[in-house]
Scaffold this motif. Structure first.
Motif, PDB file in Angstrom:
ATOM      1  N   LYS A  67      33.438 -11.555  23.345  1.00 59.24           N
ATOM      2  CA  LYS A  67      34.303 -11.197  22.216  1.00 59.24           C
ATOM      3  C   LYS A  67      34.826 -12.450  21.500  1.00 59.24           C
ATOM      4  O   LYS A  67      34.906 -12.485  20.275  1.00 59.24           O
ATOM      5  CB  LYS A  67      35.472 -10.332  22.694  1.00 59.24           C
ATOM      6  CG  LYS A  67      35.044  -8.936  23.123  1.00 59.24           C
ATOM      7  CD  LYS A  67      36.231  -8.076  23.475  1.00 59.24           C
ATOM      8  CE  LYS A  67      35.774  -6.660  23.850  1.00 59.24           C
ATOM      9  NZ  LYS A  67      36.915  -5.790  24.220  1.00 59.24           N
ATOM     10  N   ILE A  68      35.193 -13.451  22.278  1.00 51.67           N
ATOM     11  CA  ILE A  68      35.652 -14.697  21.667  1.00 51.67           C
ATOM     12  C   ILE A  68      34.523 -15.324  20.866  1.00 51.67           C
ATOM     13  O   ILE A  68      34.735 -15.837  19.765  1.00 51.67           O
ATOM     14  CB  ILE A  68      36.172 -15.675  22.741  1.00 51.67           C
ATOM     15  CG1 ILE A  68      37.492 -15.167  23.315  1.00 51.67           C
ATOM     16  CG2 ILE A  68      36.378 -17.061  22.154  1.00 51.67           C
ATOM     17  CD1 ILE A  68      38.097 -16.072  24.346  1.00 51.67           C
ATOM     18  N   GLU A  69      33.300 -15.295  21.410  1.00 52.17           N
ATOM     19  CA  GLU A  69      32.141 -15.846  20.696  1.00 52.17           C
ATOM     20  C   GLU A  69      31.980 -15.175  19.331  1.00 52.17           C
ATOM     21  O   GLU A  69      31.726 -15.832  18.328  1.00 52.17           O
ATOM     22  CB  GLU A  69      30.866 -15.652  21.526  1.00 52.17           C
ATOM     23  CG  GLU A  69      30.668 -16.696  22.601  1.00 52.17           C
ATOM     24  CD  GLU A  69      30.132 -17.993  22.036  1.00 52.17           C
ATOM     25  OE1 GLU A  69      30.058 -18.132  20.809  1.00 52.17           O
ATOM     26  OE2 GLU A  69      29.789 -18.875  22.829  1.00 52.17           O
ATOM     27  N   THR A  70      32.133 -13.857  19.297  1.00 52.55           N
ATOM     28  CA  THR A  70      31.971 -13.124  18.035  1.00 52.55           C
ATOM     29  C   THR A  70      33.000 -13.563  17.016  1.00 52.55           C
ATOM     30  O   THR A  70      32.671 -13.864  15.854  1.00 52.55           O
ATOM     31  CB  THR A  70      32.101 -11.613  18.275  1.00 52.55           C
ATOM     32  OG1 THR A  70      31.097 -11.198  19.208  1.00 52.55           O
ATOM     33  CG2 THR A  70      31.937 -10.836  16.979  1.00 52.55           C
ATOM     34  N   TRP A  71      34.272 -13.644  17.429  1.00 54.88           N
ATOM     35  CA  TRP A  71      35.333 -14.036  16.500  1.00 54.88           C
ATOM     36  C   TRP A  71      35.203 -15.495  16.097  1.00 54.88           C
ATOM     37  O   TRP A  71      35.424 -15.853  14.946  1.00 54.88           O
ATOM     38  CB  TRP A  71      36.701 -13.774  17.133  1.00 54.88           C
ATOM     39  CG  TRP A  71      37.120 -12.355  17.002  1.00 54.88           C
ATOM     40  CD1 TRP A  71      36.874 -11.335  17.885  1.00 54.88           C
ATOM     41  CD2 TRP A  71      37.829 -11.764  15.913  1.00 54.88           C
ATOM     42  NE1 TRP A  71      37.402 -10.166  17.407  1.00 54.88           N
ATOM     43  CE2 TRP A  71      37.994 -10.392  16.210  1.00 54.88           C
ATOM     44  CE3 TRP A  71      38.357 -12.257  14.724  1.00 54.88           C
ATOM     45  CZ2 TRP A  71      38.661  -9.515  15.360  1.00 54.88           C
ATOM     46  CZ3 TRP A  71      39.020 -11.397  13.878  1.00 54.88           C
ATOM     47  CH2 TRP A  71      39.162 -10.039  14.193  1.00 54.88           C
ATOM     48  N   LEU A  72      34.812 -16.348  17.050  1.00 53.71           N
ATOM     49  CA  LEU A  72      34.666 -17.766  16.723  1.00 53.71           C
ATOM     50  C   LEU A  72      33.513 -17.973  15.746  1.00 53.71           C
ATOM     51  O   LEU A  72      33.601 -18.816  14.849  1.00 53.71           O
ATOM     52  CB  LEU A  72      34.434 -18.577  17.997  1.00 53.71           C
ATOM     53  CG  LEU A  72      34.402 -20.101  17.838  1.00 53.71           C
ATOM     54  CD1 LEU A  72      35.701 -20.607  17.221  1.00 53.71           C
ATOM     55  CD2 LEU A  72      34.147 -20.785  19.172  1.00 53.71           C
ATOM     56  N   ALA A  73      32.449 -17.186  15.906  1.00 51.40           N
ATOM     57  CA  ALA A  73      31.326 -17.292  14.973  1.00 51.40           C
ATOM     58  C   ALA A  73      31.766 -16.935  13.559  1.00 51.40           C
ATOM     59  O   ALA A  73      31.397 -17.606  12.586  1.00 51.40           O
ATOM     60  CB  ALA A  73      30.189 -16.377  15.420  1.00 51.40           C
ATOM     61  N   TYR A 120      42.027 -17.886  27.386  1.00 54.90           N
ATOM     62  CA  TYR A 120      41.187 -16.738  27.024  1.00 54.90           C
ATOM     63  C   TYR A 120      42.045 -15.512  26.716  1.00 54.90           C
ATOM     64  O   TYR A 120      41.824 -14.812  25.728  1.00 54.90           O
ATOM     65  CB  TYR A 120      40.216 -16.423  28.166  1.00 54.90           C
ATOM     66  CG  TYR A 120      39.430 -15.154  27.940  1.00 54.90           C
ATOM     67  CD1 TYR A 120      38.322 -15.138  27.094  1.00 54.90           C
ATOM     68  CD2 TYR A 120      39.796 -13.961  28.560  1.00 54.90           C
ATOM     69  CE1 TYR A 120      37.608 -13.980  26.869  1.00 54.90           C
ATOM     70  CE2 TYR A 120      39.085 -12.794  28.340  1.00 54.90           C
ATOM     71  CZ  TYR A 120      37.987 -12.808  27.504  1.00 54.90           C
ATOM     72  OH  TYR A 120      37.283 -11.648  27.282  1.00 54.90           O
ATOM     73  N   LYS A 121      43.035 -15.263  27.568  1.00 52.46           N
ATOM     74  CA  LYS A 121      43.911 -14.102  27.369  1.00 52.46           C
ATOM     75  C   LYS A 121      44.643 -14.190  26.027  1.00 52.46           C
ATOM     76  O   LYS A 121      44.738 -13.203  25.289  1.00 52.46           O
ATOM     77  CB  LYS A 121      44.948 -14.013  28.499  1.00 52.46           C
ATOM     78  CG  LYS A 121      45.927 -12.842  28.344  1.00 52.46           C
ATOM     79  CD  LYS A 121      47.109 -12.954  29.301  1.00 52.46           C
ATOM     80  CE  LYS A 121      46.690 -12.673  30.707  1.00 52.46           C
ATOM     81  NZ  LYS A 121      47.872 -12.601  31.629  1.00 52.46           N
TER      82      LYS A 121
END
Length: 290
Positions: free
Chosen positions: A263-269, A111-112
């Motif tokens: 935040k990861i969800e947003t970028w992955l989307a 994650y980091k």
């Protein structure tokens, strides 16, 4: 042809650095040499960001040497020596840590790393203004080998030799250079560059970090355009499948309360969307070749 030599050095205060020496072979145009060198320097001399490798210093200088010309000795100007000094990062590049599923790294570390790469890329696209308020940087070679890690596993985006400094968001074209497996299909087939090219690469990197699935297309059959399009299409199909696997793992980690992943969800989307757009490009290109 640009050849880079990297050596480890030490400053007077005892801090370790990496010195990159630019050697230009069969490339005598000084303007082109300067442009290639400044491609690396520009992003690193802008305001500092914790997820961009830090530039300690740089220099470009010429010297004179005595050479024999038409039977006499004359004083001639030598090729410029261009050096770039960067911070030394003890854990090396991310690709050295990617071995199998979950990459041998625990979820918090994954994650980091992912969050840090996202932040560094956002800085290049939206916050880094090296010349004016409209300028932004596209990396064009984002991959694990160009992501360095410090002693705390904080990632830093590095190697801007292929990067482009653009002044508007319109789609532009350029000669295709980069690493197969991480390049967006529309960039490979038509040389089109927008920030989407980097976000596609980001999606591939995220998938590789979480699943351990290597994006290695170093030896594809590229004798014919049809061959490379087929190879890229197969690769993108696998990415589409792996992106679903990544979402499942993120949801599982979130359900276990391990770490917030919004935040990861947003970028992955965003990466998902662009990867699926890449599939459409491959299919349309293949139809055009038939």
């Amino acid at each position: 042809m640009l050849i880079l030599e990297c050596k480890q050095g030490e400053l007077q205060n005892g801090k370790m650095i990496v010195v990159k020496k630019f050697n230009f072979k069969q490339l005598t145009n000084p303007d082109v040499q300067k442009k290639l060198f400044m491609n690396e320097v520009f992003p690193l001399t802008s305001p500092k960001h914790p997820n961009i490798v830090r530039c300690v210093g740089y220099c470009s200088e010429k010297s004179n040497e005595v050479v024999k010309h038409n039977g006499i000795f004359v004083l001639a100007e030598s090729q410029p020596e261009m050096l770039l000094c960067l911070e030394y990062l003890t854990m090396g590049s991310l690709d050295k840590h990617l071995k199998d599923e979950s990459s041998g790294l625990d979820w918090r570390t994954c994650y980091k790393i992912i969050k840090g790469v996202c932040c560094g890329l956002h800085y290049l696209h939206e916050e880094c203004r090296p010349q004016n308020n409209n300028a932004f940087i596209i990396h064009l070679d984002l991959k694990p080998a160009n992501i360095l890690l410090d002693e705390n596993m904080v990632p830093k985006v590095a190697d801007f030799s292929l990067s482009k400094l653009l002044c508007d968001k319109k789609t532009q074209t350029c000669p295709v250079e980069g690493t197969l497996g991480y390049m967006a299909p529309e960039y490979i087939s038509e040389g089109k560059i927008t920030t989407k090219a980097d976000i596609y690469s980001l999606g591939v990197v995220i998938i590789e970090i979480i699943t351990g699935s290597k994006a290695d297309l170093s030896n594809p059959d590229i004798e014919h355009e049809e061959g490379i399009i087929m190879k890229i299409k197969e690769h993108v199909e696998k990415l589409c499948e792996k992106s679903r696997e990544v979402r499942d793992k993120i949801e599982l980690a979130e359900g276990n309360g391990m770490v917030a992943t919004d935040k990861i969800e947003t970028w992955l989307a965003r990466a998902d969307t662009i990867i699926f757009e890449g599939m459409a490009v491959c299919e349309s290109k293949q139809i055009g070749l038939n």
